[in-house]
Write a protein that holds these residues in place. Structure first.
Motif, PDB file in Angstrom:
ATOM      1  N   ASN A   9      -4.979   3.758 -10.846  1.00 51.19           N
ATOM      2  CA  ASN A   9      -3.618   4.186 -11.184  1.00 51.19           C
ATOM      3  C   ASN A   9      -2.913   4.921 -10.050  1.00 51.19           C
ATOM      4  OD1 ASN A   9      -3.390   3.349 -14.012  1.00 51.19           O
ATOM      5  ND2 ASN A   9      -5.119   4.735 -14.298  1.00 51.19           N
ATOM      6  N   TYR A  10      -3.644   5.218  -8.987  1.00 54.46           N
ATOM      7  CA  TYR A  10      -3.060   5.977  -7.883  1.00 54.46           C
ATOM      8  C   TYR A  10      -2.221   5.053  -6.993  1.00 54.46           C
ATOM      9  CZ  TYR A  10      -2.342   8.901  -3.873  1.00 54.46           C
ATOM     10  OH  TYR A  10      -1.738   9.623  -2.869  1.00 54.46           O
ATOM     11  N   SER A  11      -1.081   5.564  -6.556  1.00 49.46           N
ATOM     12  CA  SER A  11      -0.298   4.835  -5.555  1.00 49.46           C
ATOM     13  C   SER A  11       0.266   5.821  -4.544  1.00 49.46           C
ATOM     14  CB  SER A  11       0.833   4.034  -6.202  1.00 49.46           C
ATOM     15  OG  SER A  11       1.763   4.880  -6.826  1.00 49.46           O
ATOM     16  N   TRP A  12       0.328   5.365  -3.304  1.00 47.83           N
ATOM     17  CA  TRP A  12       0.976   6.128  -2.261  1.00 47.83           C
ATOM     18  C   TRP A  12       2.488   5.978  -2.465  1.00 47.83           C
ATOM     19  CZ3 TRP A  12      -1.929   9.303   0.533  1.00 47.83           C
ATOM     20  CH2 TRP A  12      -3.300   9.032   0.618  1.00 47.83           C
ATOM     21  N   GLU A  13       3.263   6.911  -1.933  1.00 45.65           N
ATOM     22  CA  GLU A  13       4.711   6.856  -2.112  1.00 45.65           C
ATOM     23  C   GLU A  13       5.266   5.520  -1.616  1.00 45.65           C
ATOM     24  OE1 GLU A  13       8.709   9.297  -0.878  1.00 45.65           O
ATOM     25  OE2 GLU A  13       6.798  10.368  -0.927  1.00 45.65           O
ATOM     26  N   GLY A  14       6.006   4.862  -2.493  1.00 45.21           N
ATOM     27  CA  GLY A  14       6.601   3.573  -2.148  1.00 45.21           C
ATOM     28  C   GLY A  14       5.643   2.397  -2.264  1.00 45.21           C
ATOM     29  N   TRP A  64      -8.440   2.196  -4.306  1.00 44.63           N
ATOM     30  CA  TRP A  64      -9.533   1.487  -4.997  1.00 44.63           C
ATOM     31  C   TRP A  64     -10.375   2.445  -5.831  1.00 44.63           C
ATOM     32  CZ3 TRP A  64     -10.751  -3.503  -5.970  1.00 44.63           C
ATOM     33  CH2 TRP A  64      -9.989  -4.483  -5.321  1.00 44.63           C
ATOM     34  N   GLU A  65     -10.416   3.711  -5.452  1.00 42.82           N
ATOM     35  CA  GLU A  65     -11.172   4.699  -6.235  1.00 42.82           C
ATOM     36  C   GLU A  65     -10.461   5.052  -7.538  1.00 42.82           C
ATOM     37  OE1 GLU A  65     -13.588   7.116  -2.746  1.00 42.82           O
ATOM     38  OE2 GLU A  65     -11.669   7.910  -3.429  1.00 42.82           O
ATOM     39  N   LEU A 113       0.830  -1.205   0.000  1.00 43.97           N
ATOM     40  CA  LEU A 113       0.000   0.000   0.000  1.00 43.97           C
ATOM     41  C   LEU A 113       0.861   1.249   0.000  1.00 43.97           C
ATOM     42  CD1 LEU A 113      -2.835   1.198   0.052  1.00 43.97           C
ATOM     43  CD2 LEU A 113      -2.767   1.033   2.558  1.00 43.97           C
ATOM     44  N   SER A 114       1.909   1.248   0.833  1.00 44.62           N
ATOM     45  CA  SER A 114       2.759   2.425   0.968  1.00 44.62           C
ATOM     46  C   SER A 114       4.130   1.980   1.462  1.00 44.62           C
ATOM     47  CB  SER A 114       2.132   3.389   1.979  1.00 44.62           C
ATOM     48  OG  SER A 114       2.993   4.457   2.282  1.00 44.62           O
ATOM     49  N   ALA A 123      -8.798   5.145   4.882  1.00 47.64           N
ATOM     50  CA  ALA A 123      -8.776   6.216   3.875  1.00 47.64           C
ATOM     51  C   ALA A 123      -7.761   5.913   2.780  1.00 47.64           C
ATOM     52  CB  ALA A 123      -8.463   7.558   4.542  1.00 47.64           C
ATOM     53  N   ALA A 124      -6.609   5.369   3.160  1.00 49.74           N
ATOM     54  CA  ALA A 124      -5.562   5.061   2.178  1.00 49.74           C
ATOM     55  C   ALA A 124      -6.004   3.960   1.215  1.00 49.74           C
ATOM     56  CB  ALA A 124      -4.272   4.661   2.898  1.00 49.74           C
TER      57      ALA A 124
END
Length: 188
Positions: free
Chosen positions: A101-106, A97-98, A81-82, A91-92
């Motif tokens: 293409n989004y990813s948290w840093e790392g 899932w929304e 996840l991160s 929230a993360a």
């Protein structure tokens, strides 16, 4: 020729920050015995698992029962996840899932993790064509793999998974023809 993958979401584990070595809890260990009891009637030919200890521990009983070593599949590990612990896990996870293409840093986006998991799945289907394979894995990566084949397997579906949980995915070639929840913790 049908190939059946029994995706086994790991049993309950003791939380530690070490993802790789996190062990099953007492409850999880008892459920792993129940998983073995269930799978022994499914004609399992091979056992494959994420390298994470909790996933391996959940399926090691069936591997021992059928006299096979567990094949470790690095790409069936849980999605990252991160790179660092997140303040608000809920929230993360909703955020990734929304937006696939989004990813948290790392971390990995849903799309990146899904591509990794689907590639591992196709490899298993090819390698064990016509066999029944128990696959020790994790909730998020399992649902991302299932979502690749059918969008009904989404965030809400993931939220309702049990620990452990088992879904049988039946393939003809690389075409998914059936998904069945075959584990009911309450009946185990």
């Amino acid at each position: 020729m049908e190939t059946r993958l029994y995706f086994v979401r790991h049993a309950h584990s003791i939380y530690t920050p070490d993802e790789l070595k996190r062990p099953l809890s007492d409850r999880g260990s008892k459920d792993a015995v129940r998983v073995t009891e269930f799978l022994k009637n499914e004609g399992i030919n091979q056992v494959v698992s994420s390298p994470y200890r909790r996933a391996v521990q959940t399926v090691e009983g069936i591997a021992c029962l059928i006299g096979k070593e567990i094949e470790i599949a690095e790409d069936l590990r849980e999605r990252t996840l991160s790179g660092e612990p997140v303040e608000d896990f809920q929230a993360a996870i909703i955020r990734v899932w929304e937006n696939e293409n989004y990813s948290w840093e790392g971390g990995e986006s849903n799309l990146e993790a899904q591509q990794r998991g689907v590639s591992a799945t196709f490899h298993l289907i090819e390698k064990y064509r016509g066999k029944n394979i128990a696959v020790g894995t994790h909730g998020n990566i399992m649902v991302l793999i299932m979502n690749y084949f059918d969008s009904r397997y989404d965030f809400q579906f993931w939220q309702n998974l049990e620990m452990p949980d088992i879904y049988q995915l039946t393939f003809i070639g690389t075409e998914l023809v059936e998904v069945r929840k075959v584990w009911e913790r309450s009946n185990a």
